[in-house]
Write a protein that holds these residues in place. Structure first.
Motif, short mmCIF file in Angstrom:
data_model
loop_
_atom_site.label_atom_id
_atom_site.label_comp_id
_atom_site.label_asym_id
_atom_site.label_seq_id
_atom_site.Cartn_x
_atom_site.Cartn_y
_atom_site.Cartn_z
N SER A 269 0.84 -1.19 0.00
CA SER A 269 0.00 0.00 0.00
C SER A 269 0.87 1.24 0.00
CB SER A 269 -0.91 0.02 1.23
OG SER A 269 -1.56 1.26 1.39
N THR A 270 0.38 2.31 -0.62
CA THR A 270 1.13 3.57 -0.61
C THR A 270 1.12 4.21 0.77
OG1 THR A 270 -0.86 4.76 -1.32
CG2 THR A 270 0.68 4.06 -3.03
N GLY B 75 -0.17 6.46 3.99
CA GLY B 75 -0.80 7.75 4.14
C GLY B 75 -1.84 7.73 5.25
N THR C 223 -8.85 15.27 0.84
CA THR C 223 -8.53 15.56 -0.55
C THR C 223 -8.71 14.34 -1.45
OG1 THR C 223 -6.19 14.96 -0.37
CG2 THR C 223 -6.81 17.21 0.26
N ASP C 224 -8.65 14.57 -2.75
CA ASP C 224 -8.71 13.46 -3.70
C ASP C 224 -7.54 12.51 -3.48
OD1 ASP C 224 -10.99 14.50 -4.83
OD2 ASP C 224 -9.97 15.44 -6.52
N ASP C 225 -6.38 13.05 -3.13
CA ASP C 225 -5.22 12.19 -2.86
C ASP C 225 -5.48 11.29 -1.65
OD1 ASP C 225 -3.75 13.14 -4.99
OD2 ASP C 225 -2.65 14.62 -3.80
N ASP C 226 -6.15 11.83 -0.63
CA ASP C 226 -6.49 11.02 0.53
C ASP C 226 -7.39 9.85 0.12
OD1 ASP C 226 -5.14 12.58 2.45
OD2 ASP C 226 -6.81 13.98 2.53
N ARG D 15 -7.64 8.50 -2.78
CA ARG D 15 -6.84 7.54 -3.54
C ARG D 15 -6.02 6.64 -2.63
NH1 ARG D 15 -6.73 11.58 -7.66
NH2 ARG D 15 -5.05 12.73 -6.65
N ASP D 16 -5.51 7.20 -1.52
CA ASP D 16 -4.79 6.37 -0.54
C ASP D 16 -5.71 5.31 0.05
OD1 ASP D 16 -2.37 7.64 -0.83
OD2 ASP D 16 -2.65 8.98 0.89
N ASP E 282 -6.28 2.67 -2.57
CA ASP E 282 -5.07 1.86 -2.72
C ASP E 282 -4.95 0.86 -1.58
OD1 ASP E 282 -2.33 1.55 -4.13
OD2 ASP E 282 -1.79 1.81 -2.02
N TYR F 216 -15.75 2.84 -3.01
CA TYR F 216 -16.12 4.00 -3.81
C TYR F 216 -17.64 4.12 -3.94
CZ TYR F 216 -15.77 7.76 -7.14
OH TYR F 216 -15.89 8.99 -7.75
#
Length: 296
Positions: free
Chosen positions: A161-162, A164, A236-239, A241-242, A245, A281
């Motif tokens: 996993s990335t 975060g 955020t969108d990055d969150d 995505r984490d 992931d 999602y």
């Protein structure tokens, strides 16, 4: 992922037993092949070892260490959650339960709180003695979530996993999804002994993923019980995505490929990487727990 710096954290929702002398004996789960079986079958968002057909015993007390300290003393404000991992878990637990309280009230019901127990190495539960090898779990017998923070390093190093902060939040929210299932009477469907891509075990796990997504959708607008302001102020969108992931990293197909070199869908208990992402999602995009009916 940002919490309100001035918000008060409610540490009563988290029991920190790291550094405590835990009675209950030397667990047999967690070492050698037994620990590996527990890791594969129960790891990530599973249930207790007794429900996996594994046992633990012994009567020697176990000493654990807590370099992070006790959350009761260290985690007072949202700013603490923005700088310390254990305080961040407290804040996530607060946020998740704030949401489910409001959701139950909106539907004319009453939500029953569940504590999160932070432990190191091993801990006794109503579902049996468990070790860090089993991973995060919800025990329906005592209605508590059990979490060794060291697992989050393994999520990144062992499962790819990335990482975060929101990957951690997803894990916690998933376990509280099981608590909601327990309150609704759906969690028991997973205990029919069947496995496979279309089994009830998989459907229960995917629904908990969906419930985690529902919380994430409302997290920045759900008021806390004291100030009326959201505890979580930025996602955020990055969150997200984490979180997606992390959901993919613990798909049955990914775990099987990594640890046994082949994928055997007939043995799935949690769902594929794609399924886990899909249902998280689904909850996040709709914000509606009614859209989380994985049994349909």
């Amino acid at each position: 992922m940002q919490f309100d710096d001035d918000a008060d954290l409610d540490t009563s929702e988290v029991k920190d037993v790291r550094g405590s002398r835990i009675p209950g004996g030397r667990a047999t789960v967690g070492g050698g092949i037994i620990g590996f079986i527990a890791l594969i079958l129960g790891l990530l968002f599973g249930v207790g070892p007794d429900q996996l057909g594994l046992s633990s015993g012994g009567d020697e007390p176990v000493a654990t260490s807590s370099p992070a300290g006790q959350v009761g003393a260290a985690c007072k404000k949202g700013r603490d959650a923005n700088t310390r991992e254990d305080c961040r878990i407290v804040a996530v637990v607060n946020s998740v339960q704030d949401f489910w309280r409001s959701e139950y009230a909106r539907r004319g019901g009453r939500y029953t709180d569940a504590s999160t127990v932070m432990f190191a190495q091993r801990v006794p539960t109503a579902c049996g003695n468990v070790t860090s090898a089993v991973g995060p779990l919800y025990c329906p017998l005592d209605r508590q979530v059990y979490l060794d923070l060291g697992f989050f390093d393994e999520l990144r190093t062992k499962f790819g996993s990335t990482g975060g902060p929101f990957a951690r939040a997803y894990v916690v929210a998933h376990e509280y999804g099981h608590h909601v299932q327990n309150l609704l009477g759906t969690l028991g469907r997973a205990q029919d002994g069947r496995t496979g891509a279309n089994s009830n075990a998989v459907r229960v796990e995917l629904q908990a993923d969906c419930y985690a997504g529902v919380w994430a959708r409302h997290a920045t607008t759900t008021p806390d019980g004291k100030t009326g302001r959201p505890l979580l102020t930025r996602l955020t969108d990055d969150d997200v995505r984490d979180g997606l992931d992390a959901a993919a990293a613990v798909g049955d197909d990914r775990i099987q490929e990594r640890f046994q070199g082949r994928v055997t869908p007939e043995n799935w208990t949690h769902g594929s990487a794609a399924q886990r992402q899909q249902w998280f999602y689904q909850g996040y995009s709709t914000g509606d727990m009614a859209r989380c009916n994985t049994f349909r």
